[in-house]
Design a protein around this motif. Sequence first.
Motif, short mmCIF file in Angstrom:
data_model
loop_
_atom_site.label_atom_id
_atom_site.label_comp_id
_atom_site.label_asym_id
_atom_site.label_seq_id
_atom_site.Cartn_x
_atom_site.Cartn_y
_atom_site.Cartn_z
N ILE A 170 -18.58 20.18 -3.83
CA ILE A 170 -18.80 21.34 -4.21
C ILE A 170 -18.14 21.35 -5.57
N LYS A 171 -18.93 21.30 -6.81
CA LYS A 171 -18.03 21.28 -8.17
C LYS A 171 -17.61 22.67 -8.71
N LEU A 172 -16.26 22.67 -8.84
CA LEU A 172 -15.90 24.00 -9.44
C LEU A 172 -16.30 24.34 -10.87
N PRO A 173 -16.19 25.70 -11.20
CA PRO A 173 -16.45 27.10 -10.32
C PRO A 173 -17.79 26.95 -9.86
N ASP A 174 -17.55 27.76 -8.55
CA ASP A 174 -19.02 27.89 -7.59
C ASP A 174 -18.69 29.27 -7.29
N LYS A 175 -19.83 30.23 -7.48
CA LYS A 175 -19.79 31.53 -7.11
C LYS A 175 -19.65 31.78 -5.67
N ASN A 176 -20.10 31.02 -4.73
CA ASN A 176 -20.24 30.75 -3.18
C ASN A 176 -18.94 30.44 -2.54
N LEU A 177 -18.07 30.00 -3.30
CA LEU A 177 -16.75 29.35 -3.07
C LEU A 177 -15.77 30.34 -3.29
N GLU A 178 -14.75 30.74 -1.96
CA GLU A 178 -13.75 31.73 -2.39
C GLU A 178 -12.54 31.34 -1.09
N PRO A 201 6.90 18.78 -4.15
CA PRO A 201 6.53 19.33 -2.93
C PRO A 201 6.90 18.29 -1.85
N THR A 202 7.35 18.46 -0.63
CA THR A 202 8.06 17.54 0.21
C THR A 202 7.36 17.57 1.73
N THR A 203 6.38 18.76 1.91
CA THR A 203 5.83 18.76 3.00
C THR A 203 4.18 19.11 2.98
N GLY A 204 3.49 18.73 3.65
CA GLY A 204 1.80 18.79 3.80
C GLY A 204 1.51 20.38 3.47
N LYS A 205 2.34 21.38 4.29
CA LYS A 205 2.10 22.82 3.96
C LYS A 205 2.37 23.41 2.52
N GLU A 206 3.47 22.60 2.12
CA GLU A 206 3.65 22.77 0.49
C GLU A 206 2.40 22.55 -0.23
N LEU A 207 2.13 21.21 -0.13
CA LEU A 207 0.77 20.71 -0.95
C LEU A 207 -0.45 21.21 -0.51
N GLN A 208 -0.60 22.04 0.72
CA GLN A 208 -1.77 22.71 1.09
C GLN A 208 -1.80 24.16 0.24
N LYS A 209 -0.73 24.67 0.14
CA LYS A 209 -0.70 25.70 -0.77
C LYS A 209 -0.91 25.60 -2.22
N ARG A 210 -0.16 24.67 -2.68
CA ARG A 210 -0.33 24.23 -4.21
C ARG A 210 -1.93 23.87 -4.30
N THR A 211 -2.59 23.21 -3.42
CA THR A 211 -3.97 22.74 -3.55
C THR A 211 -4.74 23.84 -3.53
N LEU A 212 -4.75 24.81 -2.59
CA LEU A 212 -5.18 26.29 -2.55
C LEU A 212 -5.18 26.88 -4.04
N ASN A 213 -4.02 27.05 -4.74
CA ASN A 213 -3.80 27.68 -5.85
C ASN A 213 -4.84 26.90 -7.09
N ILE A 214 -4.68 25.66 -7.01
CA ILE A 214 -5.64 24.72 -7.99
C ILE A 214 -6.88 25.23 -7.76
N ILE A 215 -7.58 25.28 -6.60
CA ILE A 215 -8.89 25.72 -6.18
C ILE A 215 -9.29 26.89 -6.56
N LYS A 216 -8.37 28.04 -6.27
CA LYS A 216 -8.43 29.25 -7.01
C LYS A 216 -8.31 29.41 -8.52
N ARG A 217 -7.64 28.44 -9.16
CA ARG A 217 -7.46 28.36 -10.59
C ARG A 217 -8.83 28.11 -11.37
N LEU A 218 -9.43 26.79 -10.49
CA LEU A 218 -10.60 26.20 -11.24
C LEU A 218 -11.75 26.86 -10.76
N ASN A 219 -11.69 27.94 -9.67
CA ASN A 219 -12.95 28.70 -9.51
C ASN A 219 -12.85 30.00 -10.25
N LYS A 220 -12.39 30.01 -11.33
CA LYS A 220 -12.45 31.55 -11.85
C LYS A 220 -13.51 31.28 -12.81
#
Length: 160
Positions: free
Chosen positions: A23-31, A141-160
């Motif tokens: 899926i190429k962002l932004p995409d209105k069907n992704l949240e 970031p030194t843990t997978g959980k931290e990087l998952q959260k940062r990745t989700l923030n990037i997805i949110k920002r790109l999907n605006k």
Amino acid sequence: MKKLLLIFLVYLLALTCSNSRTIKLPDKNLEVRDDIVYYKNEPYTGTVSGTDINNNSARFKAEIKNGIVDGKVELLASDIDFIYNISDGKLNGESSVLDIIMLYKEDTIQKCYSNSSFITQEMADSFCKVTKENPDGESFPTTGKELQKRTLNIIKRLNK
């Protein structure tokens, strides 16, 4: 017999291709809701990609499994490339930043090195030492959980 084999191969090919989507962002069907990536209100499995993070023409790509960031994530910008692998919420396998390659197992750096001619092994070791001694993840970031959260923030920002 040949017809049956041909039908089976076409079916197998169709099945393989249908499970791999991007899926190429932004995409209105992704949240993103509650740290889960949804596509058309179903937990998403596949790849999301986008460009132009903070007007820097960066390219971004992340693997998602059942709505969770899980797999390879790439953030490729003109001045820095950041690539990491997350499995089961932990950093595992090869990650890299600034041409320094870190081998992780269960969020723990096992080895650091560089294939670059301008980054010495001493520089790579120093970077990894600082990363290990600074587990709060403020600068890196030194843990997978931290990087998952940062990745989700990037997805949110790109999907605006």
